[in-house]
Motif scaffolding. Structure first.
Motif, short mmCIF file in Angstrom:
data_model
loop_
_atom_site.label_atom_id
_atom_site.label_comp_id
_atom_site.label_asym_id
_atom_site.label_seq_id
_atom_site.Cartn_x
_atom_site.Cartn_y
_atom_site.Cartn_z
N GLU A 1 1.45 -1.08 -0.07
CA GLU A 1 -0.27 0.34 0.20
C GLU A 1 1.17 0.62 0.12
O GLU A 1 2.06 1.65 0.74
N HIS A 2 0.51 2.38 -1.27
CA HIS A 2 1.45 3.17 -1.17
C HIS A 2 1.27 4.57 -1.09
O HIS A 2 0.08 4.49 -2.12
N ASN A 3 1.37 5.12 -0.91
CA ASN A 3 0.22 6.52 -0.17
C ASN A 3 1.21 7.96 -1.44
O ASN A 3 1.93 7.76 -1.16
N MET B 1 10.59 13.39 2.90
CA MET B 1 10.35 12.28 3.85
C MET B 1 10.49 10.99 3.36
O MET B 1 10.89 10.22 4.36
N HIS B 2 9.76 10.37 1.83
CA HIS B 2 10.06 9.39 1.70
C HIS B 2 11.24 8.95 0.85
O HIS B 2 11.61 7.62 1.42
N THR B 3 11.67 9.67 0.80
CA THR B 3 13.87 9.74 0.45
C THR B 3 13.71 9.57 1.42
O THR B 3 14.99 8.16 1.55
N GLU C 1 13.04 7.92 4.12
CA GLU C 1 12.62 6.77 4.46
C GLU C 1 13.77 5.83 4.01
O GLU C 1 13.77 4.77 4.00
N HIS C 2 13.54 5.84 2.54
CA HIS C 2 15.19 4.80 2.17
C HIS C 2 16.15 4.48 2.69
O HIS C 2 17.35 3.55 3.08
N ILE C 3 16.74 5.91 3.26
CA ILE C 3 18.14 5.58 3.63
C ILE C 3 18.31 5.19 5.36
O ILE C 3 18.50 4.40 5.22
N ALA D 1 12.97 -1.76 -5.35
CA ALA D 1 11.86 -1.48 -5.97
C ALA D 1 10.68 -0.43 -5.42
O ALA D 1 9.96 -0.72 -3.91
N CYS D 2 10.35 0.48 -6.02
CA CYS D 2 9.31 1.74 -5.23
C CYS D 2 8.47 2.37 -6.60
O CYS D 2 8.83 2.71 -7.12
N ILE D 3 7.64 2.43 -6.60
CA ILE D 3 6.37 3.16 -7.20
C ILE D 3 6.95 4.19 -6.50
O ILE D 3 6.00 5.30 -7.04
N GLY D 4 6.84 4.97 -5.21
CA GLY D 4 6.79 6.32 -5.08
C GLY D 4 7.52 7.98 -5.11
O GLY D 4 7.71 7.52 -6.54
N THR D 5 6.94 8.38 -4.41
CA THR D 5 7.52 9.65 -5.52
C THR D 5 8.87 10.18 -4.60
O THR D 5 8.89 10.48 -3.01
N HIS D 6 9.97 10.81 -5.18
CA HIS D 6 11.41 10.48 -4.23
C HIS D 6 12.20 12.96 -4.99
O HIS D 6 12.10 12.77 -5.80
N VAL D 7 13.08 12.41 -4.17
CA VAL D 7 13.49 14.22 -4.60
C VAL D 7 14.25 13.23 -5.00
O VAL D 7 14.97 12.29 -5.60
#
Ligand SMILES: [Zn+2]
Length: 154
Positions: A9-11, A18-20, A22-24, A119-125
């Motif tokens: 589930e990805h918003n 903030m999402h980026t 999270e990856h780090i 592997a991710c479909i989210g939005t990143h900087v």
């Protein structure tokens, strides 16, 4: 032909800095503790939380080291890049264990320099210089689960 997959589930409205981070943070936790990436994350613009499965409670020194390392990566101003890789080749790069059976043949791989690939479909900087800095607010450890709350500061 859809190239993107839904890993979980990805918003898509997630705040990209903030999402980026999270990856780090996930990669930092994997490297320091050998734990899986967070499967239970709640990412918001002002404040976020991530859960990690750890066998032992980390020391305060280790938790301070997590924060230091995340900021050290951010300060390297690493490029965040996206590429599409066939699923058959992606297993060498990222953990595919969470992938649904009906995932498409091409995976969207997000890289943060040479530090992380996911592997991710989210939005990143597009560069970690856009994140600001990572500030751990609180954490608690209960029955094998570390819950960490954090925010971004200038
Ligand atoms: Zn992502």
């Amino acid at each position: 032909m859809g190239l993107e997959i839904q890993l979980n589930e990805h918003n898509k409205q997630e705040y990209p800095p903030m999402h980026t981070v999270e990856h780090i943070l996930n990669q930092t936790m994997v490297r320091m503790f050998g734990c899986p990436r967070s499967k239970n994350a709640h990412i918001e613009r002002k404040k976020s939380k991530c859960d990690y499965l750890l066998q032992e409670e980390p020391s305060a020194e280790m938790m301070a080291e997590v924060e230091r390392r995340v900021n050290e990566i951010i300060d390297q101003h690493l490029p965040v890049t996206i590429e599409f890789i066939p699923k058959t080749e992606a297993g060498a790069i990222v953990d595919l264990s969470k992938l649904p059976d009906d995932a498409s043949d091409m995976l969207r791989i997000v890289r943060i320099g040479n530090y992380d690939a996911c592997a991710c479909i989210g939005t990143h900087v597009s560069n970690t210089s856009e994140i600001g800095h990572f500030k751990m607010l609180t954490y608690d450890y209960t029955e094998g689960r570390l819950r960490m709350r954090f925010k971004l500061i200038e």
